[in-house]
Design an enzyme around this catalytic site. Structure first.
Site, short mmCIF file in Angstrom:
data_model
loop_
_atom_site.label_atom_id
_atom_site.label_comp_id
_atom_site.label_asym_id
_atom_site.label_seq_id
_atom_site.Cartn_x
_atom_site.Cartn_y
_atom_site.Cartn_z
N TYR A 31 0.34 -1.04 0.11
CA TYR A 31 -0.17 0.07 -0.30
C TYR A 31 0.80 0.68 0.10
O TYR A 31 0.71 2.04 -0.32
CB TYR A 31 -0.90 0.03 1.15
CG TYR A 31 -2.16 0.80 1.81
CD1 TYR A 31 -3.07 1.20 0.49
CD2 TYR A 31 -1.17 2.17 2.47
CE1 TYR A 31 -4.20 2.46 1.09
CE2 TYR A 31 -2.44 3.79 2.26
CZ TYR A 31 -3.59 3.45 1.62
OH TYR A 31 -4.13 4.24 1.87
N LYS A 76 1.00 4.49 -3.05
CA LYS A 76 1.24 5.54 -2.69
C LYS A 76 1.98 6.11 -3.29
O LYS A 76 1.71 7.40 -3.19
CB LYS A 76 0.76 5.58 -0.92
CG LYS A 76 -0.76 5.15 -1.00
CD LYS A 76 -1.59 5.47 -1.19
CE LYS A 76 -3.46 4.86 -1.68
NZ LYS A 76 -3.59 5.90 -2.24
#
Length: 341
Positions: free
Chosen positions: A224, A228
């Site tokens: 994640y 990002k």
């Protein structure tokens, strides 16, 4: 002989001192992380940050919010409706989209809400939906890439890409490409909803295996955070590409927000920080403000709490140009789009 200082000069000095103090306090909040990312940070910064958007400023304008059926996305949809926008409310689950649209119409009588269904991680689905959306709309004034996912184990999209990469990077990139001509009709904004977690991840893009997280032991939280980080880099590349069309492209992080995703995937963090977490509306604020006001922005176009922020922490080096080029090239190849560089 004593001389008095004109009142006008005293006023300017007082304003200068106040600005200097808020600049120092703002920077301190940012570097301290926890105070700045929690609701304490936004509650303090509201005392000096730029003015709110004018009521009704988005009447007659269309804004697309992906991942708008819960959390920050749902709060954004409500805030855009409050400002008068026609909200294109996106999700991948038709029942959830219908329920969210119904709730938004009830809470904002008269709001124009258009339901949009697509799995952002599926590039074939994005290609079909994006082309249809571009054909359907005469103009589009805002897109917020908010749809997100986190998996405990490495899973792949319909096209065989690591799921976080597909949902956070490849799908939004392809959608931006398909909607760029529609965004160019009138001044518009594109916002990539990143995360403060990206500060803990380097740009892992040396080769395809690293980009796809095929090497090493897979960690969903790291996947994640990595993607990002990639969003922030890609947003800067898009900002350069779309600047001639008067389309403002930025990225941002919302701080620490209490959302269903945080509760599900980071239960220990949620339990410890819950009293200090921001509301979804608070987390959505900067994205809404960026679309509604289109402020002046400069590279790397990364924002938090209505102000531009560095994309690296003090101990981190700037992005390696070779790794940036590797990411941009891979994304173009994977999505079948022209390279941004």
């Amino acid at each position: 002989m004593c001389r008095t200082i004109p009142s006008g000069v005293l006023g300017r000095l007082a304003r200068f001192e106040a600005m200097a103090l808020t600049t120092v306090l703002d920077a301190a909040l940012d570097r301290a992380v926890a105070p700045g990312y929690t609701r304490l940070g936004s509650s303090l910064r509201r005392r000096w940050w730029p003015a709110d958007p004018e009521p009704g400023c988005l009447v007659g304008r269309r804004v697309l919010v992906t991942g708008a059926t819960s959390g920050i996305g749902e709060a954004m949809a409500a805030s855009f409706a409050e400002l008068g926008a026609t909200v294109h409310l996106h999700g991948r689950n038709p029942a959830k989209v219908a329920a969210s649209a119904r709730a938004l119409r009830l809470s904002h009588p008269g709001a124009e809400v258009v339901e949009e269904i697509c799995d952002i991680s599926d590039l074939d689905a994005v290609r079909t939906w994006g082309a249809e959306l571009a054909e359907r709309l005469p103009a589009l004034h805002g897109v917020v890439h908010n749809a997100g996912t986190m998996t405990r184990e490495r899973t792949e999209s319909a096209q065989g890409h690591e799921m976080s990469l597909a949902a956070h990077v490849l799908g939004p990139h392809l959608l931006t490409h398909l909607l760029a001509p529609t965004l160019a009709v009138e001044p518009a904004s594109v916002v990539w909803m990143s995360s403060g977690g990206m500060y803990g991840a380097g740009l892992r893009t040396a080769d395809a295996d690293e980009i796809e997280y095929r090497t090493g032991s897979f960690n969903g939280v790291q996947a994640y955070a990595r993607t990002k980080r990639m969003q922030v880099v890609l947003a800067e590349a898009w900002a350069h590409r779309l600047a001639p069309d008067a389309t403002l492209v930025t990225s941002m992080h919302p701080g620490w927000v209490r959302t269903p995703g945080v509760s599900e995937h980071l239960p220990a963090f949620d339990r410890i920080t819950r009293p200090t977490l921001r509301t979804p509306t608070d987390g959505a604020d900067t994205a809404v403000w960026l679309v509604a006001t289109r402020p002046e922005s400069h590279a790397p176009h990364f924002w938090h709490d209505r102000a531009q922020r560095p994309t690296t922490a003090g101990w981190q080096r700037d992005e390696d140009p070779a790794r940036v080029a590797s990411l941009v090239s891979y994304v173009a190849e994977a999505t079948g789009t022209p390279p941004l560089a």
